[in-house]
Design a protein around this motif. Structure first.
Motif, PDB file in Angstrom:
ATOM      1  N   LEU A 233       0.814  -1.216   0.000  1.00 64.61           N
ATOM      2  CA  LEU A 233       0.000   0.000   0.000  1.00 64.61           C
ATOM      3  C   LEU A 233       0.847   1.265   0.000  1.00 64.61           C
ATOM      4  CD1 LEU A 233      -2.785  -1.026   2.547  1.00 64.61           C
ATOM      5  CD2 LEU A 233      -2.782  -1.225   0.065  1.00 64.61           C
ATOM      6  N   TYR A 234       2.146   1.123   0.184  1.00 66.50           N
ATOM      7  CA  TYR A 234       3.036   2.290   0.188  1.00 66.50           C
ATOM      8  C   TYR A 234       3.944   2.295  -1.042  1.00 66.50           C
ATOM      9  CZ  TYR A 234       1.382   1.947   4.964  1.00 66.50           C
ATOM     10  OH  TYR A 234       0.580   1.836   6.072  1.00 66.50           O
ATOM     11  N   THR A 235       3.502   1.625  -2.100  1.00 69.89           N
ATOM     12  CA  THR A 235       4.269   1.565  -3.333  1.00 69.89           C
ATOM     13  C   THR A 235       4.325   2.940  -3.998  1.00 69.89           C
ATOM     14  OG1 THR A 235       3.541  -0.718  -3.668  1.00 69.89           O
ATOM     15  CG2 THR A 235       4.428   0.453  -5.583  1.00 69.89           C
ATOM     16  N   ASP A 236       5.525   3.312  -4.452  1.00 73.02           N
ATOM     17  CA  ASP A 236       5.671   4.610  -5.111  1.00 73.02           C
ATOM     18  C   ASP A 236       6.139   4.472  -6.563  1.00 73.02           C
ATOM     19  OD1 ASP A 236       8.224   3.744  -4.724  1.00 73.02           O
ATOM     20  OD2 ASP A 236       8.924   5.511  -3.633  1.00 73.02           O
ATOM     21  N   THR A 237       6.039   3.266  -7.119  1.00 75.09           N
ATOM     22  CA  THR A 237       6.527   3.053  -8.483  1.00 75.09           C
ATOM     23  C   THR A 237       5.654   3.711  -9.547  1.00 75.09           C
ATOM     24  OG1 THR A 237       5.348   0.939  -8.543  1.00 75.09           O
ATOM     25  CG2 THR A 237       7.661   0.886  -7.873  1.00 75.09           C
ATOM     26  N   LYS A 588       2.314   6.524   7.484  1.00 76.18           N
ATOM     27  CA  LYS A 588       1.754   5.187   7.320  1.00 76.18           C
ATOM     28  C   LYS A 588       0.272   5.197   6.921  1.00 76.18           C
ATOM     29  CE  LYS A 588       5.229   2.445   8.084  1.00 76.18           C
ATOM     30  NZ  LYS A 588       6.252   3.430   7.768  1.00 76.18           N
ATOM     31  N   TYR A 589      -0.216   6.313   6.361  1.00 77.93           N
ATOM     32  CA  TYR A 589      -1.603   6.289   5.889  1.00 77.93           C
ATOM     33  C   TYR A 589      -1.618   5.554   4.547  1.00 77.93           C
ATOM     34  CZ  TYR A 589      -6.455   7.761   5.677  1.00 77.93           C
ATOM     35  OH  TYR A 589      -7.839   7.773   5.668  1.00 77.93           O
ATOM     36  N   PRO A 594       2.371  11.151  -0.439  1.00 75.42           N
ATOM     37  CA  PRO A 594       3.182  11.875   0.555  1.00 75.42           C
ATOM     38  C   PRO A 594       3.433  13.314   0.125  1.00 75.42           C
ATOM     39  CG  PRO A 594       4.574  10.433  -0.752  1.00 75.42           C
ATOM     40  CD  PRO A 594       3.164  10.165  -1.193  1.00 75.42           C
ATOM     41  N   TYR A 595       3.458  14.239   1.104  1.00 71.53           N
ATOM     42  CA  TYR A 595       3.784  15.628   0.772  1.00 71.53           C
ATOM     43  C   TYR A 595       5.267  15.897   0.952  1.00 71.53           C
ATOM     44  CZ  TYR A 595       3.741  16.712   5.819  1.00 71.53           C
ATOM     45  OH  TYR A 595       3.996  16.742   7.173  1.00 71.53           O
ATOM     46  N   ASP A 596       5.983  15.011   1.593  1.00 70.78           N
ATOM     47  CA  ASP A 596       7.439  15.023   1.604  1.00 70.78           C
ATOM     48  C   ASP A 596       7.875  13.573   1.747  1.00 70.78           C
ATOM     49  OD1 ASP A 596       7.162  14.329   4.284  1.00 70.78           O
ATOM     50  OD2 ASP A 596       7.493  16.360   5.001  1.00 70.78           O
ATOM     51  N   LYS A 597       9.137  13.356   1.965  1.00 68.81           N
ATOM     52  CA  LYS A 597       9.628  11.985   2.030  1.00 68.81           C
ATOM     53  C   LYS A 597       9.275  11.291   3.337  1.00 68.81           C
ATOM     54  CE  LYS A 597      13.526  12.817  -1.083  1.00 68.81           C
ATOM     55  NZ  LYS A 597      14.995  12.764  -1.256  1.00 68.81           N
ATOM     56  N   GLU A 598       8.701  12.035   4.296  1.00 69.19           N
ATOM     57  CA  GLU A 598       8.495  11.467   5.621  1.00 69.19           C
ATOM     58  C   GLU A 598       7.031  11.285   6.000  1.00 69.19           C
ATOM     59  OE1 GLU A 598      10.566  13.885   8.370  1.00 69.19           O
ATOM     60  OE2 GLU A 598      12.553  13.449   7.572  1.00 69.19           O
TER      61      GLU A 598
END
Length: 893
Positions: A233-237, A588-589, A594-598
């Motif tokens: 669910l946190y895939t950024d590809t 972890k939502y 994401p609005y930044d890398k964190e």
């Protein structure tokens, strides 16, 4: 007699020993005691001890669990070591004796061997839990949110609180059981070698023990594969198109994870069967091939490339549509943008400007001064002494003369670096110059070529407009402060009056009492400053005040909150108070961009109020629905107060913070396209409107206005952000965030018709440059020994009008620069006027528009058309969208 002397000697020695022990203990744990006293001075001693207790409780609990795992397994192994060696063994001599002694220790000496060994192994593994102890607390006290993720159907709280802890626990358990397994394999292997010399075999129970451990390792690793499903669910590809899993992850990677899991479990079971029964080689090989194939298929590039090339790319929108919809829904929820109300703004080309009563009322609160220029004015005209400064200029609204007036205000804080060289000694730094003094306040709307209007000014603060500052002294603020000792026998400088200095004594409850020599010695050691101990200017009421920067105070008290960069000061009948906005964030939502890398989740959940005189800190819950703030309220009962407990004189000065609004609008420029088809085509992407400054383009910062955009009947304090289409400079929309009453936090986006030209700030800037009259006047001022500076362009939507206002400042080209508001430029589009008065400039603009319309009537016939409906909305105020975002569920294979 001797007995009496002996008891006296014993008692005296005991007391001296206790005193020495206390002193040594105090210095050894000096940081702890200073922190304890500091928290106690703020009435947070229980909270301090509670955090300390939680931290070490987590460490002790986790260490105990891992200790038990090691200890019980070692103890169990000891039952099977050396039990089969016969008394008449052929092994003789010292070697046999040492071996038998060691076996006896393993069998009967558990406390001597297994206890320290298990503890040594357990502590390093438990340390990460100690370092991340707050994650464990969030997991233990977390509530349910009621929001379900569309892929796996789990509550969002699982991903925010449970998933990070489960990942950490799974990694550590794998390490623990692998260490344990190999340690026991080594012990049993040595035992087996020794028994083979006696023609004996390892006990059957030992083999069962190793088998159970192997199965446990298998299950823990299998749990890791299960957790990998949620990591999808946190895939950024798929960035920059969308964030989260797509067709490739859900239709390809997810099935391969299941295959990996099942083949791994099958391989483990078949391997155990092979070892114990000496058969089943083919099944073991088959599971091995399946497992390796699953790993290669999932982690290799062959299958993903083929699927991407032949299945996804030819029909990308069809394949990715449900996943794009899930990403849109999750992102809007993560940034609290689900209930954004959209309205149409029909811009009229009418000429009634200054004659419009709404315009007249709105012009009274237009912020014609830029904060950066006003800061220079305040320093030069109201700094008064070199040891005062104005770190920041804030925007707020106050009742002045029965009307709500938008104002600028700044705190006159202490700047000890401004004390002349020889005066910067220890006494002045820590005893005399201890505090700032008062605030300055000006109306936001002022005219050019006029003296600055001050609602509050001077030291002590005075006002000709009925605004009182009852306790002007600022001991806690935004500056960089050293420790001070107050009150003291030397006296604290307050302000100068004619030929004398007014001295005061601190009467607040901030700081820590320092009347005793022992505490003076401790603090002298803590601050590494012997003068604290040697000074004779302290008395029984003296207190040492340190950590006086409000950001430092809050970060020490509640390091888990992210702070807004712009705290602001408020004056009330009870004194001066700082209001600091604080955020809860997470990375972890699930599915959220994401609005930044964190981080990909944020809420403005807390309003923090700090007394500028006493340093008292109070936390108020601004968003009771935020799961993080609900959890912290459970963890630390009594720390957070309900918003209705905030004093009304402070509550009316709350405002929607700019930091979170900028983040929300940055995401909304793309995620306002709630239809997946439109989102995929990116046909209506926005960006923050650009403004020109020193021939360079910069994103326009959000700013506060007092307008009636939320409710036509009421002028409210609002936060406005302008947006343009990507690749264009015209305006596409205006986003408004409410700050007052029930409309606090309500976001309304006014969109302009796509086919109508609405000028952006950079375009207006170019039009101003092209106006020959204005350019000539600015050149004349610039050549007359003055420096001309143009302020930001203010977009002022009123009714169906769109006005643009830019202030012109002049300052001396010499060393001493005091900006002066000289002129105000007003535009409604392609017409531009300039005057010292905002009202006069608007009148000129209205006259010019009338003249142009009359000229056009003489040249071209005017066709009557159906009038545009002012304020036509896409969604009526107070209602949700006509096409709400539907619940999106992604079907799993």
């Amino acid at each position: 007699m001797r007995k009496w002397k002996r008891w006296l000697l014993i008692t005296g020695s005991t007391l001296i020993g206790l005193v020495i022990l206390y002193v040594v203990f105090s210095f050894r744990f000096l940081d702890f005691f200073v922190d304890l006293w500091w928290f106690r001075s703020l009435d947070y001693e229980g909270y301090f001890l509670q955090r300390l207790f939680y931290r070490y409780l987590i460490l002790a609990s986790v260490t105990f669990v891992f200790f038990l795992i090691f200890f019980l397994n070692f103890w169990l192994a000891s039952r099977y070591l050396g039990t089969a060696i016969p008394e008449g063994s052929q092994t003789k001599g010292p070697a046999k004796k040492r071996y038998l002694d060691l076996l006896k220790k393993f069998q009967s000496g558990s406390l001597k061997i297994y206890t320290p060994l298990s503890l040594i192994l357990a502590v390093p593994i438990a340390i990460p839990f100690y370092e991340q102890w707050e994650k464990a607390l969030l997991y233990i006290f977390s509530p349910h949110t009621g929001t379900i993720d569309p892929v796996y159907g789990k509550d969002i709280a699982y991903y925010l609180f449970s998933f990070p802890v489960y990942t950490l626990v799974q990694h550590k358990l794998v390490i623990v059981f692998l260490l344990l397994f190999f340690a026991l394999v080594s012990l049993y292997w040595i035992e087996s070698r020794l028994l083979s010399k006696e023609n004996q075999q390892l006990p059957r129970e030992a083999k069962i023990h190793l088998t159970i451990l192997f199965l446990i390792i298998t299950c823990v690793q299998a749990w890791g594969f299960v957790l990998e499903r949620y990591a999808l669910l946190y895939t950024d590809t798929h960035m920059p198109l969308f964030f989260g899993p797509g067709f490739m992850e859900i239709r390809f990677a997810l099935p391969f994870i299941w295959v990996t899991l099942l083949s791994f479990m099958g391989l483990a079971v078949s391997l155990i069967f092979l070892i114990h029964k000496k058969k089943g080689v083919k099944i073991c090989i088959l599971f091995s091939i399946c497992f390796l194939f699953a790993l290669w298929g999932r982690n290799g590039s062959f299958f993903p490339k083929m699927i991407e090339k032949y299945i996804v790319k030819p029909n990308e929108l069809v394949r990715e549509k449900p996943f794009i919809a899930a990403n849109i829904k999750a992102t809007l929820a993560a940034y609290n943008l689900e209930k954004v109300e959209t309205r149409k703004y029909q811009v009229a080309n009418g000429y009634e400007i200054i004659s419009n009563p709404d315009v007249k009322k709105s012009l009274r609160n237009v912020p014609t001064w830029d904060r950066e220029f006003l800061d220079d004015v305040a320093k030069q005209l109201q700094g008064i002494r070199p040891y005062y400064s104005f770190p920041d200029v804030d925007v707020d609204r106050y009742d002045v003369g029965g009307n709500s007036q938008q104002v600028y205000l700044a705190a006159r804080e202490l700047n000890i670096e401004g004390v002349p060289g020889s005066g910067k000694n220890w006494v002045n730094t820590h005893l005399v110059y201890t505090h700032g003094n008062g605030i300055v306040m000006t109306p936001s709307a002022q005219s050019g070529d006029e003296p600055m209007t001050w609602f509050i000014k001077d030291i002590p603060p005075k006002s000709d407009y009925g605004i009182n500052v009852t306790q002007p002294r600022i001991y806690y603020g935004t500056g960089i402060y050293d420790y001070i000792i107050a009150p003291n026998d030397n006296g604290e400088f307050d302000y100068s009056r004619e030929e004398t200095n007014v001295m005061v004594n601190y009467e607040g409850k901030g700081g820590i009492p320092i009347s005793s020599l022992f505490k003076k010695l401790l603090f002298a050691t803590y601050f590494e400053d012997r003068n604290i101990f040697l000074t004779t200017k302290t008395n029984e009421k003296s207190r040492i005040l340190f950590r006086r920067n409000i950001t430092t105070i809050i970060e020490t008290l509640t390091p888990y909150f992210l702070l807004d960069e712009d705290p602001y000061i408020v004056t009330t009948d009870k004194g001066l108070f700082w209001i600091q906005d604080a955020y809860t964030i997470s990375d972890k939502y699930p599915n959220a961009h994401p609005y930044d890398k964190e981080s990909n989740y944020i809420r403005n959940s807390v309003k923090i109020v700090i007394d500028a005189y006493n340093g008292d800190v109070n936390y108020y819950i601004a968003d009771p629905k935020d799961p993080f703030i609900m959890t912290y309220d459970r963890i630390y009962p009594g720390l957070l107060k309900n918003m209705d407990k905030m004093p009304s004189e402070l509550k009316k000065h709350l405002r929607y913070p700019t930091d979170i609004f900028k983040i929300q609008m940055e995401l909304y420029t793309k995620y306002h396209q709630i239809d997946p088809d439109t989102f995929y085509r990116q046909e209506d992407n926005w960006k923050t409107a650009q403004m020109i400054k020193n021939d360079k383009s910069f994103p326009m910062e959000p700013y506060y206005l007092t307008l009636n955009l939320l409710d036509p009947e009421t002028h409210e304090f609002l936060l406005l952000n302008a947006m343009s289409p990507v690749g264009r400079d015209n305006l596409r929309s205006l986003a408004i965030a409410g700050c007052d009453g029930e409309n606090y936090g309500k976001i309304v986006v006014y969109s302009f018709p796509k086919g109508k030209q609405v000028y952006g700030p950079s375009q207006i800037s170019s039009l101003i440059d092209q106006d020959t009259d204005i350019a000539q006047q600015l050149t004349l001022w610039d050549q007359a020994g003055s420096e001309v500076k143009r302020g930001r362009i203010i977009i002022l939507p009123i009714g169906n009008l769109m006005l643009y206002i830019q202030p012109i400042y002049i300052s001396s080209a010499s060393r001493l620069k005091i900006p002066e508001l000289k002129r105000l430029i007003v535009s409604q589009g392609d017409l531009v006027t300039m005057d010292a008065s905002l009202e006069t400039a608007c009148q000129k603009l209205e006259n010019n528009l009338k003249e142009r319309i009359e000229r056009r009537k003489g040249r071209f016939p005017v066709l009557k058309s159906k009038p545009e409906i002012p304020g036509e909305t896409e969604t009526p105020a107070g209602q949700e969208r006509k096409e709400p975002i539907k619940d999106v569920m992604v079907e799993q294979p």
